[in-house]
Design a protein around this motif. Structure first.
Motif, PDB file in Angstrom:
ATOM      1  N   ARG A  55      41.223  33.960  44.389  1.00  0.00           N
ATOM      2  CA  ARG A  55      41.401  33.684  42.954  1.00  0.00           C
ATOM      3  C   ARG A  55      42.842  33.984  42.572  1.00  0.00           C
ATOM      4  O   ARG A  55      43.559  34.676  43.322  1.00  0.00           O
ATOM      5  CB  ARG A  55      40.444  34.546  42.116  1.00  0.00           C
ATOM      6  CG  ARG A  55      40.712  36.036  42.253  1.00  0.00           C
ATOM      7  CD  ARG A  55      39.727  36.895  41.477  1.00  0.00           C
ATOM      8  NE  ARG A  55      39.958  38.305  41.775  1.00  0.00           N
ATOM      9  CZ  ARG A  55      40.753  39.108  41.091  1.00  0.00           C
ATOM     10  NH1 ARG A  55      41.404  38.635  40.024  1.00  0.00           N
ATOM     11  NH2 ARG A  55      40.944  40.356  41.425  1.00  0.00           N
ATOM     12  N   THR A 110      41.977  46.263  46.991  1.00  0.00           N
ATOM     13  CA  THR A 110      40.760  45.458  47.145  1.00  0.00           C
ATOM     14  C   THR A 110      41.051  43.973  46.930  1.00  0.00           C
ATOM     15  O   THR A 110      40.172  43.208  46.549  1.00  0.00           O
ATOM     16  CB  THR A 110      39.686  45.931  46.145  1.00  0.00           C
ATOM     17  OG1 THR A 110      40.191  45.716  44.818  1.00  0.00           O
ATOM     18  CG2 THR A 110      39.368  47.398  46.300  1.00  0.00           C
ATOM     19  N   LYS A 151      42.753  37.438  49.578  1.00  0.00           N
ATOM     20  CA  LYS A 151      43.212  36.261  48.820  1.00  0.00           C
ATOM     21  C   LYS A 151      44.719  36.059  48.932  1.00  0.00           C
ATOM     22  O   LYS A 151      45.227  34.989  48.640  1.00  0.00           O
ATOM     23  CB  LYS A 151      42.773  36.375  47.350  1.00  0.00           C
ATOM     24  CG  LYS A 151      43.272  37.637  46.675  1.00  0.00           C
ATOM     25  CD  LYS A 151      42.693  37.816  45.286  1.00  0.00           C
ATOM     26  CE  LYS A 151      41.224  38.104  45.213  1.00  0.00           C
ATOM     27  NZ  LYS A 151      40.679  39.134  46.080  1.00  0.00           N
ATOM     28  N   SER A 203      39.004  43.398  40.485  1.00  0.00           N
ATOM     29  CA  SER A 203      37.659  42.889  40.210  1.00  0.00           C
ATOM     30  C   SER A 203      36.719  43.964  39.707  1.00  0.00           C
ATOM     31  O   SER A 203      35.857  43.723  38.886  1.00  0.00           O
ATOM     32  CB  SER A 203      37.075  42.281  41.471  1.00  0.00           C
ATOM     33  OG  SER A 203      37.251  40.898  41.406  1.00  0.00           O
TER      34      SER A 203
END
Ligand code: PYC
Length: 404
Positions: free
Chosen positions: A69, A354, A358, A401
């Motif tokens: 993302r 974390t 990505k 997140s």
């Protein structure tokens, strides 16, 4: 040992370790492999050894929950991760390998007014930089994720969400393998089961690496080891504000495809997507204390199940098949540490907390550029180590997140 069939191996056999290389990459995970690949492909630098203490992709690369993302909070973060998403979208073609890249759309739930405010903020920063993110209301959520209990079992009702259309998942091992094969085919050497014991410097300049297979002379070393970063930075006397916390995850038994989006709740500390195999891939926030370990705990599964059942009551009948942990190297501002360091020839790609998977393509691409040019690529300059001394932080906590 002789194989009885003739088909080519995915990775041809390991070669002996040479006494000298132009570049040594420590860490054979996604980032290390991506850097090796772009060093060879973009810069023609192939006298490179990737040293991996275990096996390719066996560290955090194979332990994350595969979410891609770019809906970050800071302009620096958004530009960086948006470049990564675009690179991800072309990887399968670049590698001629199916990486199971699947654009799903990504919902970050807001359960409080303050969380909703942060979602609006992220949406505006994202839109300003051309990244598709918008705040959606409960009706949209009810239509798009009909199997979710928006009342959250009455505990912490959902008020809205940040929707990020480009949010995706990919097969993490395939990403590492694709980069590794591409690097290998261009002449890079991959040395698994090769542990770095020390980095030799002379007058604050790198001159080689001691390994459990002997000494390698080299002028450039890059550490791309995520949760093992402090072990490596200690070798060159470099101090960083990184702390290591375990991050745990698990998967359920496979079921028929029903979940075609990624759902994250930062307040409940839970994220979930359904893999191409049908398993629900789930995770929570990092463990509460600093620990250099990949042990997994029942506390984690119990806590996660509690939150999952509030949102998705029907999963109570699913069995958890596997659980595991990785080690997250977390920085105070929740942004990575990348680029050159005060030790000439020593480069750092760390602080992935974390959110490291990505960043795999963009970190490989920009670190390869940085090594080749001996100065930081413009996309990673905001993430330089000296920002902590300069009070020039990149506050990204609001886009992590889950809480930490
Ligand atoms: O940053 O998207 C993320 C993430 C998912 C799981 C852990 N971090």
């Amino acid at each position: 040992f002789k194989r009885s069939h003739d088909e080519p191996r995915f990775f041809p056999e390991a070669r002996p370790l040479k006494k000298q290389y132009d570049v040594v990459i420590i860490g054979g995970g996604g980032h290390g492999m991506a850097c090796a690949y772009y060093l060879a492909k973009d810069h023609g630098i192939t006298d490179v050894a990737v040293l991996e203490q275990g096996y390719i992709g066996g560290g955090n690369t194979g332990r994350n929950t595969t979410i891609v993302r770019s809906n970050y909070l800071t302009p620096e973060g958004v530009k960086f991760y948006d470049t990564s998403v675009k690179l991800f979208e072309d990887l399968a073609d670049d590698f001629d390998l199916n990486i199971f890249y699947s654009t799903r759309g990504h919902f970050t739930l807001a359960h409080t007014d303050s969380a909703l405010r942060t979602m609006r903020w992220r949406a505006e920063v994202n839109k300003h930089l051309g990244v598709a993110s918008e705040v959606v209301d409960l009706q949209t959520l009810a239509e798009e994720v009909p199997y979710m209990d928006l009342t959250c079992a009455g505990h912490s009702p959902v008020l809205g969400a940040l929707y990020h259309a480009p949010g995706a998942v990919a097969r993490h091992d395939a990403v590492a393998w694709g980069y590794a094969r591409g690097a290998y085919n261009r002449g890079v050497e991959l040395h698994q089961k090769t542990r770095v014991l020390n980095i030799r410097t002379e007058k604050d300049e790198v001159c080689g690496v001691e390994t459990d297979r002997g000494f390698i002379s080299c002028r450039k070393v890059i550490s791309m080891v995520a949760g093992s970063t402090p072990r490596i930075t200690e070798m060159v006397g470099l101090s960083t504000p990184i702390e290591i916390y375990p991050l745990q995850a698990c998967v359920t038994e496979p079921v028929k495809p029903f979940m075609d989006t990624i759902v994250v709740s930062g307040s409940l500390h839970v994220y979930v997507s359904q893999s191409s195999r049908g398993e629900l891939v789930m995770g929570a926030s990092v463990d509460p204390s600093v620990l250099h370990s990949t042990r997994s705990s029942f506390d984690f599964t119990e806590g996660l199940a509690d939150k999952m059942l509030d949102l998705f009551p029907f999963v109570s009948r699913l069995n958890v098949m596997r659980q595991w942990a990785g080690m997250s190297d977390i920085t105070p501002d929740f942004a990575p540490i990348m680029g050159t360091t005060p030790i000439k020839g020593f480069y750092l790609d760390a602080g992935w907390g974390t959110w490291g998977f990505k960043a795999t393509p963009v970190s490989g691409k920009t670190m390869a550029w940085t090594l080749a040019q001996e100065r930081n690529h413009e996309l990673i300059e905001p993430f330089r180590l000296s920002r902590f001394a300069d009070f020039d932080l990149v506050g990204e906590k609001g886009a992590a997140s889950v809480g930490h």
